[in-house]
Design a protein around this motif. Structure first.
Motif, short mmCIF file in Angstrom:
data_model
loop_
_atom_site.label_atom_id
_atom_site.label_comp_id
_atom_site.label_asym_id
_atom_site.label_seq_id
_atom_site.Cartn_x
_atom_site.Cartn_y
_atom_site.Cartn_z
N HIS A 128 76.51 -32.94 2.83
CA HIS A 128 75.95 -31.94 1.92
C HIS A 128 76.37 -30.54 2.38
N ASP A 129 76.58 -29.68 1.44
CA ASP A 129 76.98 -28.31 1.75
C ASP A 129 75.75 -27.42 1.89
N TYR A 130 74.93 -27.75 2.89
CA TYR A 130 73.72 -26.98 3.12
C TYR A 130 74.03 -25.74 3.96
N PRO A 131 73.38 -24.62 3.69
CA PRO A 131 73.43 -23.51 4.65
C PRO A 131 72.83 -23.97 5.97
N VAL A 175 69.05 -24.44 6.29
CA VAL A 175 68.54 -25.57 5.51
C VAL A 175 68.83 -26.88 6.25
N ARG A 230 66.53 -29.91 -1.49
CA ARG A 230 66.83 -29.14 -2.69
C ARG A 230 66.47 -27.69 -2.41
N ASP A 267 67.36 -23.20 -3.31
CA ASP A 267 67.88 -22.13 -4.16
C ASP A 267 68.87 -21.32 -3.33
N LYS A 268 70.15 -21.44 -3.66
CA LYS A 268 71.19 -20.78 -2.86
C LYS A 268 70.99 -19.27 -2.80
N GLU A 269 70.65 -18.67 -3.94
CA GLU A 269 70.51 -17.21 -3.99
C GLU A 269 69.34 -16.73 -3.14
N VAL A 292 68.00 -18.28 -0.53
CA VAL A 292 68.34 -18.48 0.88
C VAL A 292 69.29 -17.39 1.36
N ALA A 293 70.31 -17.07 0.54
CA ALA A 293 71.27 -16.03 0.91
C ALA A 293 70.59 -14.67 1.05
N GLN A 324 68.80 -14.50 4.29
CA GLN A 324 69.74 -14.31 5.40
C GLN A 324 70.14 -12.83 5.53
#
Length: 326
Positions: free
Chosen positions: A48-51, A54, A106, A108-110, A112-113, A116
């Motif tokens: 999985h392409d998790y940050p 995550v 599951r 929310d990419k935005e 989480v970013a 960061q």
């Protein structure tokens, strides 16, 4: 279970990575389980392409689920799942006896970013507020057991403590640690994950009934004091463990347990392997699709076929629509 004995010169044979080790410290009325995870966790997270934050959070959930699920004495399933309003709004870890594990996050990419960039990225803030549910399923013809505890900005360690205090009422201490590892191999830098965990519970063989009596009713007042002193000693020892010790391959769990409890005498048992293995299959998914209505099947068609991707392992399955439209 087979006791693992120290070898010559004080060396202790190691269970190695991805194996749960049950242990007992009779001198303190303590029972528990410990694990170090390596290849299985790395494989699970790599698909999985998790940050990174995550991945670390899901790794903690995996270790917790393994420590809890491996206590099952029957063929069945232990499911750990969160539902929250945080950037990581769902974690699902599925442990199936004797040791198959799969997991999914599951997020929310935005959001989480943004965390960061703001420097506010903490595991408890990633989860936010909601619930953690732990479900035990022994299969057909049996009732499922589910315990639910609130998530209110606490870490998974703290939530586990709240769960045991609320649902099991067994004095319990949980330690979890996950770290990203960078090593150098022939082809250059290599990335992997390591994790470690320990669950310690106070389960006195004698005098347990005294713990249920009101203060002052324990005959002589000695049994409760001795039990409480034993648990206080056990927790103080476990709390000395640093995160890096839990994951260090040079400090296998047997050696760590010996360091902690050698004065009281610690007994370890046959390790139980843990495998990164998904339970999805073509037959299982086909069975689910056959429960769909004709309208649902039609809505599922894309480019002339029905395509299903497992969220856990990423496996893809394709089906012909006419097989379900009779």
């Amino acid at each position: 279970m087979e006791q693992v004995q120290p070898t010559a010169a004080g060396a202790i044979s190691a269970a190695g990575d991805d194996a749960v080790l049950a242990f007992a410290v009779e001198g303190l009325d303590v029972r528990g389980r410990a694990i170090q995870m390596g290849p299985a966790l790395s494989a699970l997270l790599a698909r999985h392409d998790y940050p990174l934050p995550v991945s670390k959070l899901l790794g903690e959930a995996v270790v917790l689920a393994v420590l809890l699920g491996s206590s099952l004495k029957f063929q069945g399933q232990f499911l750990l799942q969160t539902q929250t309003d945080g950037p990581v709004d769902m974690l699902v870890v599925d442990f199936r006896t004797p040791g198959d594990i799969r997991a999914y996050a599951r997020f929310d990419k935005e959001r989480v970013a943004a965390m960061q960039e703001e420097g506010t990225l903490k595991p408890e803030l990633l989860l936010g507020n909601g619930i953690l549910a732990m479900t035990i399923d022994q299969g057909a013809h049996t009732s499922r057991y589910q315990g639910i505890v609130k998530l209110d900005g606490a870490s998974l360690e703290e939530v586990a403590h709240a769960y045991f205090a609320q649902s099991e009422q067994i004095p319990t201490l949980v330690r979890l640690a996950v770290a990203e590892m960078m090593t150098r191999e022939d082809g250059g830098p290599a990335h992997s994950w390591r994790a470690g965990g320990m669950l310690v519970q106070f389960l006195p063989q004698s005098g347990a009934g005294h713990r249920d009596l009101p203060g002052g009713d324990v005959p002589g007042g000695h049994a409760r004091e001795e039990e409480d002193d034993a648990w206080a000693e056990a927790t103080s020892l476990v709390q000395t463990v640093q995160d890096h010790e839990l994951i260090d391959p040079e400090v296998p769990v047997e050696r760590l347990l010996y360091r902690l409890f050698h004065e009281r005498g610690v007994r370890v048992f046959e390790p139980s392997p843990v495998h990164d293995k998904c339970s999805c299959s073509r037959d299982r998914i086909e069975g689910v699709l056959r429960g769909f209505s004709a309208e649902e099947i039609t809505d599922s068609i894309e480019d002339g076929e029905i395509s299903v991707t497992c969220e856990f392992c990423g496996a893809k399955y394709s089906f012909e629509p006419q097989d379900f439209l009779g």
